[in-house]
Design a protein around this motif. Structure first.
Motif: not given
Ligand SMILES: [Zn+2]
Length: 307
Positions: A49-63
């Protein structure tokens, strides 16, 4: 049961009217992380769950930016930590992967029995999020843990620390033989101008949809999850699809940097031992150091040699 089609792990970003949605299928990368850390079911679900959450949070970031989520609720699991980048890579670990708690009784909507994630995480602590945006210091925020189920804790974090109303859903289905049957999640954010009718539609959809791990078990991909979440919305625009994987960026050089921060006494002890093995906390990779390498590191660490 396997779905009618198997999909590789991926994350889709979409918008509809005045709502933004990210959804991810993370079954394979969660399986990879769980295997690397030999997680028992409670740790497997919490880490997934935490790794999936981190990927979802990262989707808002720039390269080239990155995000770290740390969950510590004072429970037996210790800390659950995950790093993710918007390019689709994540890594993570749990302090105590062998925590064993009985599953809650099976229900009709959850025939496998519910893993007691909140029991392992605890409810007395913080969610801490660091965003690395290229500035010298990361942008750090934190919020109290409200349930220990992680998705609710991340939703609460976004509302209280970042003033962003959102809904986070996360799910990991662990089989009897410790295999990961399905894993994934979503993040919905109404845009600031969202109408009351959009919010009502979203709330109704969130009440009626299956748990995200069930949707994935039944064969839905990220787009399918988005279409369930946005039922009743006129036009859904798929903005991008990113492949996802567990990947650590450790290297012998980075481990050397860490060894050089040890005290002179500790470095001398390692040299006396004649060899050292250092295990990467995030991915479990083992790095071996010979006596000669340790002597060189000690000399560099003590400032006797400048590389
Ligand atoms: Zn590593």
């Amino acid at each position: 049961m396997k779905g009618e089609f198997d999909t590789k792990d991926h994350l889709i970003k979409a918008t509809a009217e005045d709502v933004r949605v990210f959804a991810a299928v993370t079954t394979d990368l969660v399986r990879d992380g769980v295997k690397r850390h030999d997680c028992y079911p409670v740790a497997a679900a919490a880490l997934g769950r935490t790794m999936t959450g981190a990927l979802l949070f990262a989707a808002n970031l720039k390269n080239k930016e990155a995000v770290t989520i740390k969950i510590n609720g004072g429970g037996a699991l210790g800390s659950i930590v995950a790093d993710a980048v918007p390019e689709g890579f994540v890594r993570g670990y749990v302090t105590n992967p062998h925590v064993d708690l009985p599953a809650k009784s099976p229900t009709e909507s959850n025939p496998h029995g519910k893993i007691d994630v909140a029991g392992g995480v605890g409810r007395n602590g913080l969610v801490t999020v660091n965003r690395f945006t290229g500035l010298k210091e990361p942008i750090t925020g934190s919020a109290e843990i409200v349930s220990g189920e992680i998705a609710e804790d991340l939703t609460n974090y976004l509302a209280t620390s970042e003033q962003t109303p959102s809904s986070v859903g996360l799910g990991v289905l662990v089989g009897k033989d410790l295999d990961i049957i399905s894993a994934g999640g979503f993040l919905i954010q109404p845009l600031p101008n969202a109408s009351d009718s959009s919010i009502t539609k979203l709330e109704n959809n969130l009440k009626t949809i299956d748990p995200v791990s069930t949707m994935i078990e039944n064969g839905l991909d990220a787009e399918g999850i988005i279409r369930e979440l946005l039922k009743g919305f006129d036009q859904i625009n798929i903005l991008s699809t990113t492949d996802l994987a567990f990947r650590c960026h450790c290297s012998k050089r980075r481990i050397e940097d860490t060894l050089m921060t040890l005290t002179e006494k500790d470095l001398n002890n390692l040299v006396e031992d004649g060899k050292a093995e250092v295990v990467c906390q995030f991915c479990g990779k083992k790095y071996q150091f010979s006596k000669e390498e340790l002597v060189a590191l000690r000399n560099v660490g003590l400032g006797k040699v400048h590389l």
